[in-house]
Design a protein around this motif. Structure first.
Motif, short mmCIF file in Angstrom:
data_model
loop_
_atom_site.label_atom_id
_atom_site.label_comp_id
_atom_site.label_asym_id
_atom_site.label_seq_id
_atom_site.Cartn_x
_atom_site.Cartn_y
_atom_site.Cartn_z
N ALA A 141 48.83 32.99 42.95
CA ALA A 141 48.04 34.38 43.13
C ALA A 141 46.86 35.04 43.82
O ALA A 141 46.19 35.40 42.58
N ARG A 142 46.18 35.20 44.28
CA ARG A 142 45.57 34.98 45.20
C ARG A 142 45.14 36.42 44.78
O ARG A 142 44.83 37.92 44.23
N ALA A 143 46.28 37.68 45.39
CA ALA A 143 46.93 39.16 45.15
C ALA A 143 46.13 39.41 43.66
O ALA A 143 45.89 40.18 43.32
N LYS A 144 46.98 38.65 43.10
CA LYS A 144 46.46 39.09 40.97
C LYS A 144 45.67 38.85 40.38
O LYS A 144 44.60 39.14 39.91
N GLN A 145 45.01 37.93 41.62
CA GLN A 145 43.12 37.28 40.88
C GLN A 145 42.03 38.08 41.02
O GLN A 145 41.65 38.79 40.27
N ARG A 146 42.71 38.74 42.73
CA ARG A 146 41.37 40.36 42.25
C ARG A 146 42.05 41.38 41.95
O ARG A 146 41.40 42.04 41.59
N ILE A 147 43.31 41.59 41.33
CA ILE A 147 43.33 42.68 40.38
C ILE A 147 42.79 42.82 38.84
O ILE A 147 42.39 43.51 38.54
N VAL A 148 43.30 40.72 38.74
CA VAL A 148 42.24 40.58 37.00
C VAL A 148 40.38 40.52 37.59
O VAL A 148 40.12 41.35 36.57
N LEU A 149 40.06 40.76 38.79
CA LEU A 149 38.76 40.79 38.63
C LEU A 149 38.28 41.98 38.84
O LEU A 149 36.98 42.71 38.82
N ARG A 150 39.01 42.98 39.27
CA ARG A 150 38.58 44.56 39.78
C ARG A 150 39.10 44.50 38.33
O ARG A 150 37.98 45.60 37.78
N ASN A 151 39.74 44.88 37.29
CA ASN A 151 39.86 45.12 35.95
C ASN A 151 38.43 45.14 35.20
O ASN A 151 37.84 45.41 34.74
#
Ligand code: ZN
Length: 306
Positions: free
Chosen positions: A246-256
């Motif tokens: 889920a690295r791509a989803k992890q980036r979304i959470v971090l960006r948020n």
């Protein structure tokens, strides 16, 4: 400046009566001033679109005005401790009637099977007691370990059932109303918002972190979730520790999180699949290696992984 003046600056002029101030509603923009704000407690409610909340913090929060939110937090730090609380009549969850806590009857056959499964996953006896982990012999959650979650007041807010007999469905969740998960913080009872918080995916990941971890029961952090609201209010350091796939989803959470000014750490669980399968002591090493991240670093990783 008082809160009413602050509000006037951002919503425009208001009409006042004895206990309320009436503003034009920023959500439905009705042409008449229909947003009623209580001038003592700052509860607010729009008579037209029915949006409501119990503090101006939640008003600016729902408006999505991050700069105003930050200015409000700085000006009225004592006024942001009011969370949206469940209203009377809201859904309450109960453990299945067949639930048996593992602290009782630990010698029963199924209890022994449940405990042996938990030991295999390195769950300690202290954790079994602390989290009131149980199991069921019958009913919908038959032959499952029941993993409960409690809110800040100690009331049950969720549970999940993990099979210990290799059932086709690994996890079984209770039926809850649509959108329910956004209204709760998993494991809230054990969360200290003044210390670093670890966001993980599942219950066993949470147990493996041991301290101050919150399972998302998924890999997203919705914008209107109580969890995100709490993180924005308290601004702890946040370690995001989602599964390797889920690295791509992890980036979304971090960006948020970064967009709210929260200091974030990108904890990479690889080569493991998730936090839950890390051998003892390994998580701490990954935590030490986790780097504080920013928009540029996230973009860089996104390009590299494309
Ligand atoms: Zn409205």
């Amino acid at each position: 400046m008082d809160q009413l003046k602050f509000l006037e600056r951002h919503l425009g002029p208001y009409k006042s009566s004895r206990h309320e101030a009436l503003f034009q509603c920023p959500f439905c923009n009705h042409h008449k001033p229909k947003l009623s704000v209580n001038v003592d407690k700052f509860y607010w409610h729009c008579w037209v679109c029915d949006k409501k909340g119990r503090s101006l913090f939640t008003l600016f929060w729902q408006m999505g005005e991050r700069k105003v939110l930050a200015a409000y937090k700085a000006a009225f730090p004592e006024s942001i401790e009011v969370y949206p609380e469940p209203e009377p009549g809201d859904f309450t969850l109960q453990l299945p009637t067949e639930y048996i806590p593992l602290c009782q009857n630990a010698s029963a056959t199924n209890a022994r099977r449940a405990i042996s499964y938990l030991k295999k996953r390195c769950v300690s006896t202290e954790q079994i007691l602390k989290h009131k982990i149980g199991y069921a012999n019958e009913g919908r959650f038959r032959n499952r370990i029941i993993l409960p979650s409690f809110d800040a007041q100690g009331h049950l807010n969720f549970f999940t059932g993990r099979t210990f007999t290799n059932d086709l469905y690994k996890y079984l969740n209770p039926e809850t109303p649509t959108g329910y998960k956004k209204t709760i913080v998993f494991n809230e009872l054990n969360v200290d918002w003044n210390r670093p918080v670890f966001l993980v995916e599942g219950f066993f990941d949470m147990l493996n972190v041991e301290d101050n971890a919150i399972p998302l029961f998924g890999s997203t952090l919705p914008k209107d979730s109580k969890l995100l609201l709490n993180l924005v209010v308290h601004e702890p350091d946040v370690y995001v520790c989602l599964d390797a796939d889920a690295r791509a989803k992890q980036r979304i959470v971090l960006r948020n999180l970064i967009s709210y000014g929260i200091s974030c750490y990108d904890l990479d669980v690889r080569p493991y699949n998730d936090v839950g399968e890390m051998p003892s002591g390994t998580f701490e090493k990954h935590r030490q290696m986790a780097r504080r991240t920013n928009r540029t670093a996230i973009l860089h990783e996104r390009i590299q992984s494309a």
